[in-house]
Design an enzyme around this catalytic site. Structure first.
Site, PDB file in Angstrom:
ATOM      1  N   GLU A 126       0.797  -1.224   0.000  1.00 38.69           N
ATOM      2  CA  GLU A 126       0.000   0.000   0.000  1.00 38.69           C
ATOM      3  C   GLU A 126       0.832   1.279   0.000  1.00 38.69           C
ATOM      4  O   GLU A 126       0.489   2.252  -0.663  1.00 38.69           O
ATOM      5  CB  GLU A 126      -0.948   0.017   1.222  1.00 38.69           C
ATOM      6  CG  GLU A 126      -2.029  -1.043   1.189  1.00 38.69           C
ATOM      7  CD  GLU A 126      -3.067  -0.799   0.098  1.00 38.69           C
ATOM      8  OE1 GLU A 126      -3.174   0.339  -0.389  1.00 38.69           O
ATOM      9  OE2 GLU A 126      -3.775  -1.756  -0.267  1.00 38.69           O
ATOM     10  N   SER A 165     -51.828 -30.065  -4.409  1.00 37.23           N
ATOM     11  CA  SER A 165     -53.141 -29.612  -4.872  1.00 37.23           C
ATOM     12  C   SER A 165     -53.311 -28.102  -4.881  1.00 37.23           C
ATOM     13  O   SER A 165     -54.322 -27.603  -5.390  1.00 37.23           O
ATOM     14  CB  SER A 165     -54.243 -30.245  -4.014  1.00 37.23           C
ATOM     15  OG  SER A 165     -54.323 -31.637  -4.275  1.00 37.23           O
TER      16      SER A 165
END
Length: 679
Positions: free
Chosen positions: A101, A369
């Site tokens: 970094e 169903s």
């Protein structure tokens, strides 16, 4: 520590405290340009005298219910209660971070002029800020005081704040603070939270290989995350190790050994939030619909407004908790939507999100169903009426182009009426013979088309068994299909997010509706479905939980129990079963109905309504269910159904038709009658 936002704030905008007034920043920028070296000296003196702004990182992403109740702050800041001192952070992690970094962190000042100049050239070529060139001090200034937007003005303020930071704090403090607030992905801020997230260990227990992998994440947390893509994470780890060799922290041999060392990644668990299954759906929807990246989501400054009704959500969770057996692996899912808009009002994807985040409300299962509500919609669209009769008995159907295929249909427990049934009776009793007969008579292809039109997206096959719900669909799909009936034939799109506020803009959902079923057929089906909750209906056992009329359908397979139903302002689908497809016991097969009824009873009290009025063009007729013909005063059992003019029965019930008036008998007939009576 991250500063928590004001929980009482009701504004739909997310406002950020600005570190300094606009006038002050203008002065600090333009004075040096006007006065040269003396101005720079004055600027440094000014920055040294001024206190640092409040050290608060960006507001977290907020996820709210429809009435503004906070569901979650989508960040895991505070996962570790206290920041970790630099002495507890492994030397290897510090060196890896510096190497990749900001290698000159301890030698240069707040700004790397060479890197900044290179970044400015790149940005000028692109016409926008695409490269940062930031030092660790600049990154910390951005995380502590500024937004994440990429603008030139923010870069200038970032540089000035970085100078001010180094004028006030020593390098070790800055590095330590950076390591405790930098974002490592998946909501983890700081090295301790990241270490727990990725490796399930405290940061001071990390080895060199783990340190190198962690140090590579801030450049692109969503890209290099080992949880998302281990190959890219390893490639980034190799870059970090190479930088450590180049900066003299490691030898080539040490770097190679660290790269070869196995990495054991912990299992990721989403942060605990209210209504976690729903929140998961809302976050995913926001990311996909509004193109919000996961990194942006976790970095904050977003406000996601959802459709959730907290009272209904609590009712849904309570109904499942109180109904399912305590010591059982059986699972349940519930989803409730507003049929007028498609807004998801409640959603539960399982018994415990922490032990099983798998969302069953979105998972396909056999609907049984409950699919008959869709089947009979297709039938009514294709010439059937409520008076159509089919003989309820064990039946083997012959089908196929050459009539060479057979399909034998069984009713539950092999119990049959052994007489013709009307559509209302067949729906209330959930008669399978009637359903398959209807499917084959109408045409399975037409039934599939109707299902897709109503909101079923899963694959369906035009087989005789389609009528019995053998093709898996999700509870959300079933709720969407039934919402079409509840909304008078208009299909809605289910959604969990109404609006996303980002800095400077609002992104809103605009739900659309589409007419896919006629209002007459929608009303006919709604009226027929009320029979399921009436005497002799499969849902009658739970009608006592309800406070008003409702339409519904139950469904059961060997492994799945369902109930789907609605009122004018709410549709609810409930599924119960095992994740392993283990067969249900008789008692377990009846668990979906009480969950549905308990939830809908609460909803009825919470959301009063007036029942539907018949659609224009329909007329009510009272018929005898034994014959399907118009009822006479002598018919003991009747039903009232709605018909499109021209489709209603025209003959009176032949069984209970009054006898024609008797004529006067002749003497000869009287004598013959007397003879028959006695002999």
């Amino acid at each position: 520590m991250r500063r928590k936002p004001d929980q009482s704030k009701q504004s739909t905008k997310v406002y950020r405290r600005k570190p300094r007034s606009k006038k002050l920043w203008m002065a600090t920028i333009f004075i040096p340009l006007a006065t040269g070296f003396s101005g720079m000296s004055l600027l440094i003196l000014l920055l040294r005298c001024l206190p640092l702004p409040d050290q608060s990182v960006a507001n977290p992403t907020e996820i709210d219910s429809e009435d503004g109740v906070r569901l979650a702050e989508w960040t895991s800041s505070g996962t570790e209660g206290q920041p970790v001192p630099l002495s507890r952070i492994p030397k290897a992690l510090v060196e890896a971070t510096l190497a990749v970094e900001d290698a000159n962190f301890y030698h240069d000042h707040a700004i790397d002029l060479k890197s900044t100049a290179r970044a400015m050239l790149v940005n000028l070529r692109h016409g926008e800020v695409v490269e940062g060139g930031s030092t660790i001090t600049q990154q910390l200034a951005k995380n502590l005081f500024l937004t994440q937007d990429r603008t030139y003005s923010r870069k200038v303020r970032e540089a000035l704040l970085a100078i001010q930071l180094e004028l006030h704090e020593p390098k070790d403090w800055i590095l330590n603070r950076y390591l405790n607030v930098v974002y490592y992905g998946h909501g983890a801020y700081g090295v301790q939270a990241a270490s727990r997230l990725y490796f399930n260990k405290s940061v001071d227990q990390l080895n060199l290989a783990e340190c190198a992998m962690l140090a590579g994440l801030p450049k692109g947390p969503s890209i290099y995350s080992p949880l998302s893509n281990m190959d890219l994470a390893k490639a980034r780890q190799k870059v970090v190790l190479s930088r450590m060799v180049a900066t003299g922290y490691l030898t080539k041999a040490e770097a190679d050994a660290a790269y070869r060392q196995p990495i054991h990644i912990a299992t990721y668990h989403t942060p605990v939030v209210q209504a976690p299954y729903f929140t998961q759906v809302a976050v995913n929807e926001a990311k996909h619909q509004f193109q919000i990246s996961e990194e942006h989501l976790y970095q904050g400054d977003l406000k996601i407004h959802t459709t959730l009704d907290p009272l209904l959500q609590q009712a849904a969770e309570r109904a499942i908790e109180k109904t399912l057996p305590k010591h059982s692996d059986i699972q349940a899912a519930l989803v409730a939507i507003d049929p007028r808009t498609g807004a998801i009002k409640a959603l539960v994807g399982g018994r415990d999100f922490q032990t099983s985040p798998y969302n069953r409300a979105m998972a396909p299962r056999q609907p049984g169903s409950t699919f008959k509500g869709i089947l009979y919609t297709a039938a009514l669209e294709n010439g059937w009426t409520p008076a159509n009769q089919v003989d309820s008995k064990l039946t083997t159907f012959v089908y196929g182009p050459n009539h060479d295929k057979q399909y034998t249909v069984h009713d539950y427990g092999d119990f049959y009426a052994e007489r013709p049934l009307t559509l209302r009776e067949a729906l209330a009793r959930s008669d399978n013979v009637y359903a398959v007969h209807t499917n084959l008579a109408v045409g399975p292809e037409k039934v599939v088309e109707t299902a897709h039109r109503m909101g079923i997206e899963s694959t369906l096959q035009p087989y005789p068994s389609l009528a019995l719900g053998v093709f898996p669909v999700s509870p959300l799909e079933m709720a969407t299909a039934y919402a079409t009936l509840a909304n008078g034939g208009f299909k809605v799109t289910p959604h969990a997010v109404t609006e996303v506020d980002t800095p400077g803009s609002e992104l809103a959902t605009h739900p659309a509706t589409e007419r896919v079923v006629s209002p007459q057929v929608a009303y006919q089906m709604t009226d027929l479905l009320t029979s399921v909750l009436q005497p002799n209906g499969t849902g009658y056992s739970v009608h006592s939980y309800l406070h008003n009329v409702a339409a519904a359908k139950t469904g059961t397979t060997d492994t799945d129990a369902w109930m789907v139903g609605y009122t004018p302002n709410l549709v609810c689908a409930v599924w119960v079963g095992y994740d392993t497809n283990r067969p249900l016991s008789v008692a377990e097969s009846h668990l979906a109905s009480p969950i549905w009824a308990k939830f809908m009873g609460t909803a009825q009290a919470h959301m009063p309504y007036k029942w539907y009025q018949p659609a224009p063009g329909l007329k009510a007729y009272t018929i005898d269910p034994l014959t399907g013909q118009l009822a006479t005063p002598q018919c003991r059992v009747t039903e009232t159904d709605y018909f499109v003019p021209g489709t209603e029965p025209t003959k009176s019930c032949p069984i209970h038709n009054p006898a024609p008036p008797r004529t006067k008998s002749s003497p000869k007939e009287k004598l013959f009658g007397w003879f028959q009576k006695w002999f």
